[in-house]
Write a protein that holds these residues in place. Structure first.
Motif, PDB file in Angstrom:
ATOM      1  N   ILE A  65       2.939 -18.155  43.637  1.00 27.85           N
ATOM      2  CA  ILE A  65       3.093 -17.789  42.231  1.00 27.85           C
ATOM      3  C   ILE A  65       4.067 -18.737  41.550  1.00 27.85           C
ATOM      4  O   ILE A  65       4.815 -19.468  42.210  1.00 27.85           O
ATOM      5  CB  ILE A  65       3.600 -16.333  42.074  1.00 27.85           C
ATOM      6  CG1 ILE A  65       5.001 -16.189  42.688  1.00 27.85           C
ATOM      7  CG2 ILE A  65       2.623 -15.352  42.698  1.00 27.85           C
ATOM      8  CD1 ILE A  65       5.686 -14.891  42.326  1.00 27.85           C
ATOM      9  N   GLU A  66       4.059 -18.724  40.233  1.00 27.23           N
ATOM     10  CA  GLU A  66       5.060 -19.445  39.445  1.00 27.23           C
ATOM     11  C   GLU A  66       6.266 -18.517  39.288  1.00 27.23           C
ATOM     12  O   GLU A  66       6.379 -17.787  38.305  1.00 27.23           O
ATOM     13  CB  GLU A  66       4.479 -19.823  38.083  1.00 27.23           C
ATOM     14  CG  GLU A  66       3.338 -20.817  38.164  1.00 27.23           C
ATOM     15  CD  GLU A  66       2.764 -21.128  36.790  1.00 27.23           C
ATOM     16  OE1 GLU A  66       3.178 -22.146  36.197  1.00 27.23           O
ATOM     17  OE2 GLU A  66       1.933 -20.356  36.317  1.00 27.23           O
ATOM     18  N   ALA A  67       7.153 -18.558  40.247  1.00 25.80           N
ATOM     19  CA  ALA A  67       8.243 -17.590  40.308  1.00 25.80           C
ATOM     20  C   ALA A  67       9.123 -17.620  39.065  1.00 25.80           C
ATOM     21  O   ALA A  67       9.642 -16.581  38.639  1.00 25.80           O
ATOM     22  CB  ALA A  67       9.087 -17.836  41.555  1.00 25.80           C
ATOM     23  N   ARG A  69       8.396 -17.738  36.059  1.00 19.22           N
ATOM     24  CA  ARG A  69       7.888 -16.884  34.981  1.00 19.22           C
ATOM     25  C   ARG A  69       8.472 -15.479  35.042  1.00 19.22           C
ATOM     26  O   ARG A  69       8.502 -14.772  34.035  1.00 19.22           O
ATOM     27  CB  ARG A  69       6.370 -16.771  35.055  1.00 19.22           C
ATOM     28  CG  ARG A  69       5.592 -18.000  34.645  1.00 19.22           C
ATOM     29  CD  ARG A  69       4.112 -17.682  34.583  1.00 19.22           C
ATOM     30  NE  ARG A  69       3.829 -16.558  33.708  1.00 19.22           N
ATOM     31  CZ  ARG A  69       3.048 -15.537  34.019  1.00 19.22           C
ATOM     32  NH1 ARG A  69       2.484 -15.464  35.204  1.00 19.22           N
ATOM     33  NH2 ARG A  69       2.836 -14.554  33.161  1.00 19.22           N
ATOM     34  N   PHE A  70       8.904 -15.065  36.216  1.00 21.17           N
ATOM     35  CA  PHE A  70       9.353 -13.685  36.401  1.00 21.17           C
ATOM     36  C   PHE A  70      10.869 -13.559  36.452  1.00 21.17           C
ATOM     37  O   PHE A  70      11.392 -12.469  36.649  1.00 21.17           O
ATOM     38  CB  PHE A  70       8.701 -13.114  37.669  1.00 21.17           C
ATOM     39  CG  PHE A  70       7.205 -13.102  37.562  1.00 21.17           C
ATOM     40  CD1 PHE A  70       6.548 -12.045  36.952  1.00 21.17           C
ATOM     41  CD2 PHE A  70       6.454 -14.180  37.997  1.00 21.17           C
ATOM     42  CE1 PHE A  70       5.165 -12.051  36.802  1.00 21.17           C
ATOM     43  CE2 PHE A  70       5.074 -14.199  37.855  1.00 21.17           C
ATOM     44  CZ  PHE A  70       4.428 -13.131  37.250  1.00 21.17           C
ATOM     45  N   PRO A 159       6.126  -9.685  33.180  1.00 19.58           N
ATOM     46  CA  PRO A 159       7.524 -10.019  33.498  1.00 19.58           C
ATOM     47  C   PRO A 159       8.534  -9.153  32.736  1.00 19.58           C
ATOM     48  O   PRO A 159       9.590  -8.808  33.288  1.00 19.58           O
ATOM     49  CB  PRO A 159       7.641 -11.498  33.092  1.00 19.58           C
ATOM     50  CG  PRO A 159       6.249 -12.023  33.261  1.00 19.58           C
ATOM     51  CD  PRO A 159       5.362 -10.895  32.817  1.00 19.58           C
ATOM     52  N   LEU A 162       8.644  -5.759  34.547  1.00 22.30           N
ATOM     53  CA  LEU A 162       9.362  -5.868  35.812  1.00 22.30           C
ATOM     54  C   LEU A 162      10.870  -5.958  35.575  1.00 22.30           C
ATOM     55  O   LEU A 162      11.666  -5.372  36.320  1.00 22.30           O
ATOM     56  CB  LEU A 162       8.875  -7.091  36.595  1.00 22.30           C
ATOM     57  CG  LEU A 162       7.452  -7.016  37.155  1.00 22.30           C
ATOM     58  CD1 LEU A 162       7.053  -8.357  37.762  1.00 22.30           C
ATOM     59  CD2 LEU A 162       7.316  -5.910  38.188  1.00 22.30           C
ATOM     60  N   ILE A 179      -0.394  -9.935  45.101  1.00 24.43           N
ATOM     61  CA  ILE A 179       0.417 -10.785  44.234  1.00 24.43           C
ATOM     62  C   ILE A 179       1.485  -9.958  43.526  1.00 24.43           C
ATOM     63  O   ILE A 179       2.577 -10.459  43.241  1.00 24.43           O
ATOM     64  CB  ILE A 179      -0.491 -11.512  43.223  1.00 24.43           C
ATOM     65  CG1 ILE A 179      -1.390 -12.508  43.963  1.00 24.43           C
ATOM     66  CG2 ILE A 179       0.325 -12.236  42.164  1.00 24.43           C
ATOM     67  CD1 ILE A 179      -2.387 -13.220  43.083  1.00 24.43           C
ATOM     68  N   ALA A 180       1.192  -8.688  43.252  1.00 29.02           N
ATOM     69  CA  ALA A 180       2.169  -7.846  42.553  1.00 29.02           C
ATOM     70  C   ALA A 180       3.490  -7.776  43.304  1.00 29.02           C
ATOM     71  O   ALA A 180       4.568  -7.762  42.691  1.00 29.02           O
ATOM     72  CB  ALA A 180       1.605  -6.443  42.342  1.00 29.02           C
ATOM     73  N   GLU A 183       5.374 -11.056  42.680  1.00 32.21           N
ATOM     74  CA  GLU A 183       5.936 -11.111  41.328  1.00 32.21           C
ATOM     75  C   GLU A 183       7.164 -10.223  41.199  1.00 32.21           C
ATOM     76  O   GLU A 183       8.150 -10.594  40.554  1.00 32.21           O
ATOM     77  CB  GLU A 183       4.859 -10.733  40.320  1.00 32.21           C
ATOM     78  CG  GLU A 183       3.720 -11.741  40.271  1.00 32.21           C
ATOM     79  CD  GLU A 183       2.576 -11.333  39.353  1.00 32.21           C
ATOM     80  OE1 GLU A 183       1.727 -12.201  39.070  1.00 32.21           O
ATOM     81  OE2 GLU A 183       2.520 -10.166  38.922  1.00 32.21           O
ATOM     82  N   ALA A 186       9.986 -12.006  42.864  1.00 33.89           N
ATOM     83  CA  ALA A 186      10.463 -13.100  42.017  1.00 33.89           C
ATOM     84  C   ALA A 186      11.347 -12.579  40.899  1.00 33.89           C
ATOM     85  O   ALA A 186      12.277 -13.267  40.454  1.00 33.89           O
ATOM     86  CB  ALA A 186       9.279 -13.874  41.438  1.00 33.89           C
ATOM     87  N   ALA A 187      11.067 -11.351  40.444  1.00 36.84           N
ATOM     88  CA  ALA A 187      11.876 -10.736  39.388  1.00 36.84           C
ATOM     89  C   ALA A 187      13.183 -10.150  39.921  1.00 36.84           C
ATOM     90  O   ALA A 187      13.956  -9.579  39.155  1.00 36.84           O
ATOM     91  CB  ALA A 187      11.064  -9.645  38.694  1.00 36.84           C
TER      92      ALA A 187
END
Length: 256
Positions: A65-67, A69-70, A159, A162, A179-180, A183, A186-187
């Protein structure tokens, strides 16, 4: 011909004959497939055990993922909650999931009910929609959660949601690699999830969150309550989860 396996078409909650039928279809399809991309080691082990493809056909490529972003900055958590229509002073437990049997939304709603019995001030958010939406609304009403469980539907601002949560919960009954969970990590959130599919390959029990058996909402609730009552554990697990993604579960690595 390349087949990407995001969790197989068969699972333990099907009738035995249905499961065997889909296993047979997967084996037959694999004979004319050049390669199978699997997103978790669990799926690769399952394929080998059931004779779905040969080992040389299998490639393990976990999601990335594009970490960044979160990693939402800016508004304090209380202000963000107010902006989203939540009570800024009450802890938030949430999930992001399609409302379908795989994601076990009933288990999530049941866990919310049990959590609220022990942490009455808790509020809950379910981001997502799907075929089980009417059933989820009925369960929410029967358990007296209409004022506490917010069903916010499909969102493009995940995002932001989260960033308003204290604990992320995933009640899935079968999975590939959700993926959830990535994410949420990452948040900077601690994750309480089931052991379905490849989840244990990314959520480290008692280090980045808690893992519980599938179809056990009481255990989901117990682990979540433990985190709601321990802010230090939430921060430590959330930080460990975010750090665990670096260089391992990135979009760049997946594409490469």
């Amino acid at each position: 011909i390349v087949h990407t396996v995001h969790g197989f078409s068969f699972h333990a909650f099907q009738r035995a004959w249905v499961r065997r039928f889909y296993e047979a279809l997967e084996r037959r399809a694999a004979r004319i497939t050049d390669g199978l991309i699997l997103v978790s080691e669990r799926d690769r082990e399952t394929a080998l055990q059931l004779g779905i493809g040969r080992p040389e056909q299998h490639r393990l490529i976990r999601y990335g993922i594009e970490a960044e972003r979160f990693r939402v900055n800016g508004l304090p958590r209380a202000a963000r909650r107010r902006h989203l229509g939540l009570d800024p002073d009450r802890p938030v437990v949430g999930t992001v999931a399609c409302l379908k049997p795989q994601k076990a939304p009933r288990d999530f709603v049941r866990a919310c009910h049990l959590i609220r019995q022990r942490v009455p001030e808790a509020q809950f958010v379910l981001v997502g929609d799907g075929a089980l939406r009417p059933a989820v609304e009925r369960w929410r009403r029967r358990l007296g959660l209409e004022g506490s469980l917010h069903l916010v539907g499909w969102r493009h601002d995940v995002p932001e949601w989260l960033a308003a949560m204290d604990v992320f919960v995933l009640a899935s009954r079968w999975e590939g690699l959700p993926i959830a969970c990535l994410e949420a990590m990452a948040a900077g959130l601690p994750v309480v999830a089931t052991t379905a599919g490849g989840i244990p390959e990314v959520v480290a029990h008692e280090r980045t969150g808690y893992l519980v058996p599938v179809a056990q909402p009481a255990q989901l609730a117990e682990a979540t309550v433990r985190l709601l009552r321990d802010a230090d554990a939430r921060r430590a697990m959330g930080a460990a989860g975010a750090a665990s993604l670096a260089g391992r579960l990135t979009l760049e690595r997946m594409v490469r």
